[in-house]
Write an enzyme that holds these catalytic residues in place. Structure first.
Site, PDB file in Angstrom:
ATOM      1  N   LYS A  34       0.846  -1.200   0.000  1.00  0.00           N
ATOM      2  CA  LYS A  34       0.000   0.000   0.000  1.00  0.00           C
ATOM      3  C   LYS A  34       0.880   1.249   0.000  1.00  0.00           C
ATOM      4  O   LYS A  34       2.080   1.179   0.294  1.00  0.00           O
ATOM      5  CB  LYS A  34      -0.909  -0.024   1.239  1.00  0.00           C
ATOM      6  CG  LYS A  34      -0.147  -0.005   2.559  1.00  0.00           C
ATOM      7  CD  LYS A  34      -1.065  -0.260   3.755  1.00  0.00           C
ATOM      8  CE  LYS A  34      -0.270  -0.330   5.050  1.00  0.00           C
ATOM      9  NZ  LYS A  34      -1.100  -0.716   6.199  1.00  0.00           N
ATOM     10  N   TYR A 257      15.173  30.560   6.278  1.00  0.00           N
ATOM     11  CA  TYR A 257      14.029  31.341   6.735  1.00  0.00           C
ATOM     12  C   TYR A 257      14.034  31.474   8.257  1.00  0.00           C
ATOM     13  O   TYR A 257      14.264  30.495   8.961  1.00  0.00           O
ATOM     14  CB  TYR A 257      12.726  30.668   6.315  1.00  0.00           C
ATOM     15  CG  TYR A 257      12.447  30.723   4.842  1.00  0.00           C
ATOM     16  CD1 TYR A 257      12.281  31.939   4.180  1.00  0.00           C
ATOM     17  CD2 TYR A 257      12.343  29.548   4.111  1.00  0.00           C
ATOM     18  CE1 TYR A 257      12.010  31.976   2.826  1.00  0.00           C
ATOM     19  CE2 TYR A 257      12.069  29.574   2.758  1.00  0.00           C
ATOM     20  CZ  TYR A 257      11.904  30.796   2.110  1.00  0.00           C
ATOM     21  OH  TYR A 257      11.635  30.827   0.781  1.00  0.00           O
TER      22      TYR A 257
HETATM   23  C1  LIG Z   1      -0.263  -1.676   6.850  1.00  0.00           C
HETATM   24  C2  LIG Z   1      -0.790  -2.951   7.403  1.00  0.00           C
HETATM   25  C3  LIG Z   1       0.026  -4.068   7.565  1.00  0.00           C
HETATM   26  C4  LIG Z   1       1.534  -4.009   7.407  1.00  0.00           C
HETATM   27  O1  LIG Z   1       2.101  -3.552   8.615  1.00  0.00           O
HETATM   28  P1  LIG Z   1       3.664  -3.451   8.817  1.00  0.00           P
HETATM   29  O2  LIG Z   1       3.802  -3.031  10.231  1.00  0.00           O
HETATM   30  O3  LIG Z   1       4.169  -2.437   7.852  1.00  0.00           O
HETATM   31  O4  LIG Z   1       4.230  -4.799   8.561  1.00  0.00           O
HETATM   32  C5  LIG Z   1      -0.556  -5.253   7.952  1.00  0.00           C
HETATM   33  N1  LIG Z   1      -1.893  -5.334   8.178  1.00  0.00           N
HETATM   34  C6  LIG Z   1      -2.697  -4.270   8.058  1.00  0.00           C
HETATM   35  C7  LIG Z   1      -4.140  -4.411   8.351  1.00  0.00           C
HETATM   36  C8  LIG Z   1      -2.185  -3.049   7.682  1.00  0.00           C
HETATM   37  O5  LIG Z   1      -2.999  -1.982   7.587  1.00  0.00           O
END
Ligand SMILES: *Cc1c(COP(=O)(O)O)cnc(C)c1O
Length: 364
Positions: A34, A257
């Site tokens: 994702k 800045y």
């Molecule tokens: C993002 C997510 C993961 C992955 O988590 P990590 O800590 O990056 O391994 C797993 N399960 C769900 C439901 C998530 O939203």
């Protein structure tokens, strides 16, 4: 073209997935890609992860799954939250494994008329999304009673797996097991169950189940300081740039800045063409976060601006065109995303996800 880019080492991704496959076996590894693979690039990372032994992928959004399918990736893709009813036609067309946790979601899955394999999510204590444990049986029944739908998995998500000393992970797994037992007693056997994110896959053997959903570890970033070094993960991302401009600045002069930083001695200042619009947070300058130039750690001076930042190089012989490593390794020195995270009081995830679309990704 501006000489600022993120280099993504797909060999490191493969190495990390290999470690996770070994650690989680016999559970399968689902690579969570994702948010454009946490800023690393979804399609190249997904392909590298699948080649290295991951057998599933997971995304947050239907459109993220569409990008993978458009590239010809045909591995199972888990959608981590329930889609809106009007998205289920795409869920079916893209052949996704949708998460469900409401009657509305299950009805929308059924209304597609497609033979969907659903993953029923139970909220065992994180309270983000998911069905309450006492709703699970009712929802599961409504899935198995529809001849076109299959209940492929019942799953949950851990809230504190990155803090291995906390007992709540075991509590959550107990709540999941109670739901599975209740379904089983009602004659509903579920082929898969999953609960582990990276931290749980690494540190909680009881969470591994059929599948581990690993994001951050795939990218070689430790899920938390407590888990640092538990697996010899290799960071996949290097954020590089080049010095664009060099000048001497007199003692007593301020910089950037607000002139928040004043030099107490004459110094060489290098300007680097990367800024907060690229994900280098403005405050890193006030925190004197170091970057690597000529194999040495040198502090950012003054606030990071939108497109550029300045580095205090002392009397080092720095010239325009010198390589700058903001995250990654240069010579014997390395700066990890988790170093920025510690300075900014956040987590490594937020650092790599924030590297903006303006920064080209180059793959090794
Ligand atoms: C993002 C997510 C993961 C992955 O988590 P990590 O800590 O990056 O391994 C797993 N399960 C769900 C439901 C998530 O939203």
């Amino acid at each position: 073209m501006r000489p600022s880019w993120a280099e993504v080492d797909l060999g490191a991704v493969a190495h990390n997935v290999g470690l996770l496959v070994e650690r989680a076996a016999p559970a399968a590894v689902c690579a969570v890609v994702k948010a454009d693979a946490y800023g690393h690039g979804a399609v190249p990372v997904a392909r590298a992860a699948l080649d290295a032994g991951a057998t599933w992928l997971a995304v947050a959004l239907v459109e993220e799954a569409a990008e993978l399918r458009a590239d010809g990736i045909d591995a199972p893709i888990l959608l981590l939250s329930e889609a809106r009813p009007d998205e289920f036609a795409d869920v079916a067309a893209l052949d996704l494994r949708p998460t469900v946790y409401t009657p509305v979601g299950i009805a929308a899955a059924a209304a597609t008329g497609a033979p969907l394999r659903l993953h029923l999510k139970v909220d065992t204590g994180m309270h983000r999304v998911g069905a309450a444990p006492d709703e699970a049986l009712h929802l599961a029944r409504s899935v198995v009673e529809d001849p076109r739908l299959e209940l492929e998995a019942v799953w949950t998500h851990c809230a504190v797996a990155d803090e291995p000393e906390r007992r709540f992970t075991a509590e959550q797994l107990g709540r999941l097991d109670a739901v599975l037992a209740e379904l089983s007693a009602a004659g509903i056997e579920v082929p898969m169950t999953h609960a582990a994110n990276s931290a749980a896959a690494i540190a909680h053997p009881a969470a591994r189940r059929s599948l581990v959903r690993c994001g951050i570890a795939v990218y070689g970033v430790d899920p938390s300081a407590e888990l640092a070094g538990t697996l010899p993960l290799r960071p996949a991302l290097t954020l590089r740039s080049e010095v664009s401009f060099v000048k001497r600045v007199a003692a007593g002069e301020g910089i950037s800045y607000g002139l928040h930083h004043t030099f107490d001695r004459e110094t060489t200042v290098a300007t680097v063409p990367v800024g907060y619009a690229d994900g280098v947070r403005r405050r890193l300058g006030l925190l004197h976060q170091q970057v690597l130039i000529g194999g040495r750690r040198r502090p950012i001076a003054g606030v990071v601006t939108m497109d550029q930042l300045m580095v205090d190089c002392g009397d080092d012989p720095v010239t325009a065109g010198d390589e700058v490593v903001l995250i990654g390794r240069q010579g014997d020195e390395a700066v990890r995303a988790t170093e920025w995270a510690a300075a900014l009081e956040t987590i490594g995830y937020e650092i790599t996800c924030a590297i903006g679309p303006r920064v080209p990704r180059r793959y090794l």
